[in-house]
Design a protein around this motif. Structure first.
Motif, PDB file in Angstrom:
ATOM      1  N   VAL A 133       0.869  -1.184   0.000  1.00  0.00           N
ATOM      2  CA  VAL A 133       0.000   0.000   0.000  1.00  0.00           C
ATOM      3  C   VAL A 133       0.900   1.226   0.000  1.00  0.00           C
ATOM      4  CG1 VAL A 133      -1.778   1.300   1.218  1.00  0.00           C
ATOM      5  CG2 VAL A 133      -1.832  -1.202   1.241  1.00  0.00           C
ATOM      6  N   GLU A 134       0.684   2.117  -0.964  1.00  0.00           N
ATOM      7  CA  GLU A 134       1.454   3.354  -1.058  1.00  0.00           C
ATOM      8  C   GLU A 134       0.616   4.497  -0.495  1.00  0.00           C
ATOM      9  OE1 GLU A 134       3.997   2.196  -5.082  1.00  0.00           O
ATOM     10  OE2 GLU A 134       2.257   3.521  -5.232  1.00  0.00           O
ATOM     11  N   VAL A 135       1.177   5.225   0.451  1.00  0.00           N
ATOM     12  CA  VAL A 135       0.496   6.342   1.100  1.00  0.00           C
ATOM     13  C   VAL A 135       1.090   7.635   0.556  1.00  0.00           C
ATOM     14  CG1 VAL A 135      -0.089   7.439   3.288  1.00  0.00           C
ATOM     15  CG2 VAL A 135       0.153   4.951   3.161  1.00  0.00           C
ATOM     16  N   ILE A 136       0.274   8.409  -0.171  1.00  0.00           N
ATOM     17  CA  ILE A 136       0.741   9.642  -0.813  1.00  0.00           C
ATOM     18  C   ILE A 136      -0.065  10.794  -0.218  1.00  0.00           C
ATOM     19  CG2 ILE A 136       1.203  10.764  -3.023  1.00  0.00           C
ATOM     20  CD1 ILE A 136       0.800   7.964  -4.322  1.00  0.00           C
ATOM     21  N   THR A 137       0.514  11.473   0.757  1.00  0.00           N
ATOM     22  CA  THR A 137      -0.237  12.504   1.477  1.00  0.00           C
ATOM     23  C   THR A 137      -0.321  13.820   0.705  1.00  0.00           C
ATOM     24  OG1 THR A 137       1.794  13.079   2.664  1.00  0.00           O
ATOM     25  CG2 THR A 137       0.284  11.548   3.746  1.00  0.00           C
ATOM     26  N   ASN A 138       0.649  14.100  -0.165  1.00  0.00           N
ATOM     27  CA  ASN A 138       0.640  15.346  -0.933  1.00  0.00           C
ATOM     28  C   ASN A 138       1.018  15.033  -2.379  1.00  0.00           C
ATOM     29  OD1 ASN A 138       0.160  18.050  -1.220  1.00  0.00           O
ATOM     30  ND2 ASN A 138       2.012  18.739  -0.180  1.00  0.00           N
ATOM     31  N   PRO A 139       0.073  14.540  -3.194  1.00  0.00           N
ATOM     32  CA  PRO A 139       0.395  14.072  -4.544  1.00  0.00           C
ATOM     33  C   PRO A 139       0.810  15.211  -5.479  1.00  0.00           C
ATOM     34  CG  PRO A 139      -1.717  13.205  -3.773  1.00  0.00           C
ATOM     35  CD  PRO A 139      -1.334  14.299  -2.836  1.00  0.00           C
TER      36      PRO A 139
ATOM     37  N   SER B  40       0.437  21.454  -2.862  1.00  0.00           N
ATOM     38  CA  SER B  40      -0.432  21.000  -3.945  1.00  0.00           C
ATOM     39  C   SER B  40      -1.843  21.501  -3.698  1.00  0.00           C
ATOM     40  CB  SER B  40      -0.430  19.472  -4.062  1.00  0.00           C
ATOM     41  OG  SER B  40      -1.088  18.882  -2.961  1.00  0.00           O
ATOM     42  N   LYS B  41      -2.572  21.656  -4.784  1.00  0.00           N
ATOM     43  CA  LYS B  41      -3.996  22.021  -4.699  1.00  0.00           C
ATOM     44  C   LYS B  41      -4.797  20.783  -5.058  1.00  0.00           C
ATOM     45  CE  LYS B  41      -7.354  25.495  -6.240  1.00  0.00           C
ATOM     46  NZ  LYS B  41      -7.533  26.086  -4.916  1.00  0.00           N
ATOM     47  N   ARG B  42      -5.803  20.464  -4.247  1.00  0.00           N
ATOM     48  CA  ARG B  42      -6.581  19.243  -4.423  1.00  0.00           C
ATOM     49  C   ARG B  42      -8.072  19.577  -4.409  1.00  0.00           C
ATOM     50  NH1 ARG B  42      -3.965  15.310  -6.108  1.00  0.00           N
ATOM     51  NH2 ARG B  42      -5.210  13.784  -4.986  1.00  0.00           N
ATOM     52  N   LEU B  43      -8.870  18.619  -4.854  1.00  0.00           N
ATOM     53  CA  LEU B  43     -10.313  18.750  -4.695  1.00  0.00           C
ATOM     54  C   LEU B  43     -10.888  17.417  -4.271  1.00  0.00           C
ATOM     55  CD1 LEU B  43     -12.510  18.821  -7.915  1.00  0.00           C
ATOM     56  CD2 LEU B  43     -10.346  17.631  -7.806  1.00  0.00           C
TER      57      LEU B  43
END
Length: 824
Positions: A208-214, A554-557
């Protein structure tokens, strides 16, 4: 103003790092040995190959290292003459005898070939750490985790750093439920994600890869980040695999096989399993009913649940090596599950003097079934061995789910006949995805990436509640048909480069979205169109070979999906209802992260400070409908868009190996969240109710995992998690903890393993809530699954007992969603 100060602080920090990089001295007393390790046949990089440096004609290793995901290595030594050995499990080693190293030396490309003699042996090697900390993500390797043997993906995620799973199976990352779930690099759009994750056996998961700020490479969706669940795929030459049998209490059975057959040109693989799984749960709610602040009665609610799931799941495919650097992989995934749900709720009612008045029970018996079919195709072209590549992906999936329930409601001793209600829920989903990623590295260490992705999703969900009188829907409040059509087109580009010890990665993603949300029964049609740019920026400073500091933005939605949108009402309790809100808008998040990583001989320490600012955040509210069942008010829980949420937090991860036989992984997360907003609604009596939901809460959770090798080849694993209490706008969530343990032993000359694990050893995993509304105050507890005991048997056929197949060629289906790696 606080956001402006924070942004200025980041800019100043970025600038100071850059200026320091330009002035940093470059002279060093040591010299570097560099090179790149590839698999000879496929020309693919070998990650985790070992580089050992020794004095001539001696066996003691004085220094060394391992290769990165690109197969590259770098070792610092004093000038001199050395023997250098490069090796990898089941591959023939390459040696450089009495190599003179007087200045920086590049050994070039080292090609390793598989050792056929070793492939037929079963060798136990030292395992790689269960948790790997990388620059832009954390990787949790499932292969050797005994705790999850015989379990599901939900059990796996409960042991992943930064991730928490509540008692209902809802996944959150750093305490935020707006997390995007990927399966093999492709987003999953399951309507009920919690239930979907319970249908995938843990034995099929590789990591499992955990990407907190893609970065811009990834979908912009998922305000909290991305969890990429990578399934196992065997790659050893010849025929090999593993077979797993499991059983458990409550009644649970499972059988699975992970097999592959590989030639020089073709690799056939399958991961197929059957599961029969029961889980028991319970809950209670003690409520005080109010009218204008005066007590008018009490209601005590007890709930017992039993769920049965059985079915088969498989992923089968073939990888074809068209040319030494060109691969085409096709696979079919199929899941067929069915089961039953039984919910029994007993209500004891009391008057304002706490004198017993009546007992009512409500029994819901439901049957459900689901079929999922997905075809995936991946084409990978490596133009050279330096990372220049083109990846093309296509996938098409069809999902069908049905749930029918009969609900019996009767007041004991009232003389009135029992009332029967019937619920019907039928949903169908078709999804097509296409993706293209191109990676172009340059000689100076910089790298350019660009790509396109299209996601086209169509969903139809029909839900109704009817009575036994005429068989007609009760009312539009409970019954409806949802038609959901989603079209998303996106383009991205990013560029990475290095300046002395600094690595930079800047990216920009553009997404165009059109979503139709139609409620056919009520003729409510709604179209949402929007397009947005999503920038990302990453800076990493390498303090030394053992430590580094990183900054990212990063900007996310977060688009509302699944249970958030679905207007189907959970009717198992007719005084505590839940339904989705099809009129939800997306929320947008600006994410900032400052991280530090330090490695010692036995310890790896990682910490980060993060800040997230979200607009139109999703929040669950409990509303008084204005209706009553007896003296009990009917409360509806539903998600809404609030004005703003600001979260500031710290996270720590520590991996410690005090001895070769003992490994400890631990993580700790704490955050302060401030939410502002008002909510107004009209209840069924036509009254307008306005609630102020301003709230600030402090929350934390911690996780410790210990693995110890005992005599007689017995391994013992113990893990514990604690979730601290937190305030909500309408009450409080109390703290809870869970302890899991497991033992395993290798048998049959290390070709097989027996494992016994116990989930929730002390039966303590209960969600506890206090709620305060104008018409009711309550205390509730709920346990989705009681203590579970599993026994599993694993047999390996022509496989080594390693935590994962490290010599697997990296194709587009096996790891990250997009192309290259962060430079450096």
């Amino acid at each position: 103003m606080k956001q402006f100060k924070f942004a200025v602080w980041l800019v100043l920090l970025f600038t100071s790092f850059y200026n320091y990089a330009q002035q940093a001295p470059t002279t060093k007393t040591k010299v570097k040995i560099t090179g790149k390790v590839l698999e000879k046949t496929t020309k693919q990089p070998l990650e985790y190959a070992t580089v050992s440096v020794m004095l001539p004609n001696e066996t003691k290793v004085i220094t060394g290292g391992i290769t990165n995901p690109k197969g590259e290595f770098e070792v610092a030594v004093d000038p001199g003459t050395y023997d250098i050995k490069i090796e990898f499990i089941s591959f023939k080693a390459t040696e450089f005898k009495q190599k003179s190293i007087q200045d920086n030396t590049n050994l070039g490309v080292v090609n390793l070939s598989e050792d056929a003699a070793q492939l037929n042996e079963v060798v136990v090697r030292a395992e790689k750490s269960t948790v790997e900390i990388k620059l832009d993500k954390k990787v949790y390797n499932v292969g050797q985790d005994m705790i999850v043997k015989g379990g599901t993906v939900s059990d796996v995620l409960e042991n992943v750093p930064s991730v928490s799973v509540d008692v209902e199976g809802n996944v959150s990352l750093r305490g935020n439920e707006n997390v995007r779930i990927f399966i093999d690099g492709r987003p999953s759009n399951a309507l009920n994600m919690a239930e979907a994750l319970r249908q995938i056996p843990a034995d099929a998961i590789d990591k499992v890869e955990v990407i907190t700020n893609p970065s811009a490479r990834y979908d912009a969706e998922g305000g909290a980040g991305i969890l990429n669940i990578v399934l196992k795929k065997g790659k050893n030459l010849g025929f090999n695999g593993s077979f797993i049998l499991s059983t458990g209490i409550p009644e649970t059975y499972g059988a699975s096989a992970n097999l592959n057959y590989k030639t020089e040109k073709l690799n056939f693989f399958t991961s197929t399993g059957y599961d029969y799984r029961t889980s028991e749960g319970s809950g209670m709610t003690n409520a005080t009913n109010l009218n204008s602040g005066n007590i008018i009665g009490y209601t005590n609610e007890d709930k017992e649940t039993e769920r049965l799931r059985k079915g088969i799941s498989t992923k089968t495919g073939v990888e074809w090596t068209l040319a030494p650097n060109t691969y085409w992989t096709n696979a079919i995934s199929y899941r067929n599950n069915n089961g039953t749900n039984s919910d029994l709720v007993n209500y004891d009612s009391y008057d304002e003097n706490n004198v017993f008045t009546s007992t009512r029970y409500r029994l819901s018996n439901a049957d459900d079934s689901g079929k999922d079919l997905e075809f995936t195709s991946n084409f990978l072209k490596n133009f050279n061995d330096k990372g220049h590549k083109l990846t093309i992906d296509f996938s098409y999936s069809k999902d069908k789910d049905a749930n029918n329930a009969i609900i019996t409601d009767e007041t004991i001793g009232s003389g009135e006949p029992a009332k029967f209600d019937t619920t019907f829920n039928n949903q169908k989903q078709n999804q097509f995805q296409s993706q293209l990623d191109y990676v172009l590295p340059f000689d100076n260490g910089s790298q350019f990436e660009a790509g396109y992705k299209g996601n086209f999703n169509k969903l139809n969900n029909e839900y109704s509640v009817s009575t036994d009188d005429e068989g007609n829907p009760i009312d539009g409040f409970l019954s409806n048909t949802l038609e959901y059509n989603e079209l998303i087109n996106s383009f991205y580009t990013q560029y990475g480069f290095k300046v002395t010890k600094f690595s930079f990665l800047f990216g920009l993603r553009w997404e165009d979205t059109k979503i139709d949300i139609n409620l056919l029964d009520t003729q409510n049609f709604n179209t949402k169109k929007y397009n947005n740019f999503f920038p990302s920026a990453f800076v990493n400073y390498e303090i030394s070979d053992e430590s580094s500091v990183s900054l990212s933005y990063s900007k996310r939605l977060s688009r509302p999906r699944g249970r958030f949108l679905n207007p189907a009402t959970d009717f198992s309790s007719n005084i505590n209802l839940f339904r989705g809100n099809p009129d939800l808008d997306p929320s947008f998040t600006d994410k900032y992260d400052v991280g530090y990583l330090k490695r010692w001989e036995k310890v790896t320490f990682s910490t980060s400070m993060y800040y997230e600012n979200t607009k139109d955040v999703f929040s669950f509210v409990r509303s008084e409908t204005g209706e009553y069942v007896g003296n009990s008010p009917v409360i509806l829980s539903s998600p809404i868009n609030l004005a703003k949420e600001q979260q500031f937090g710290f996270e720590f991860t520590l991996n410690y190996t005090p001895f070769k036989i003992w490994k400890i992984n631990s993580s700790f997360n704490l955050s302060d969240t401030k939410t502002t907003g008002d909510y107004s609604f009209t209840n069924t009596q036509g009254d307008i109710i306005t609630t102020n939901l301003n709230n600030e809460t402090f929350s934390w959770f911690s996780r410790v995992n210990s693995r110890l090798s005992l005599p007689y080849k017995i391994d013992w694993q113990l893990s514990g998690m604690y979730f601290g209490p937190r305030n909500t706008a309408q009450g409080k969530v109390l703290g809870n903890y869970v302890i899991n343990t497991a033992f395993s032993k290798d048998i049959l000359k290390d070709k097989a393993t027996i494992a016994l694990n116990v989930s929730d050893l002390f039966n303590s995993r209960r969600m506890k809530n206090e709620t305060n509304l104008e018409s009711v105050t309550s205390y509730s507890e709920f346990q989705w699954r009681k203590r579970q005991i599993n026994l599993s048997f694993t047999y390996r056929l022509n496989m080594k007992k390693t935590d994962r197949d490290k010599n697997a060629p990296k194709n587009g289906n096996g790891g990250e969603e997009g192309g290259g790696d962060f430079p450096g």
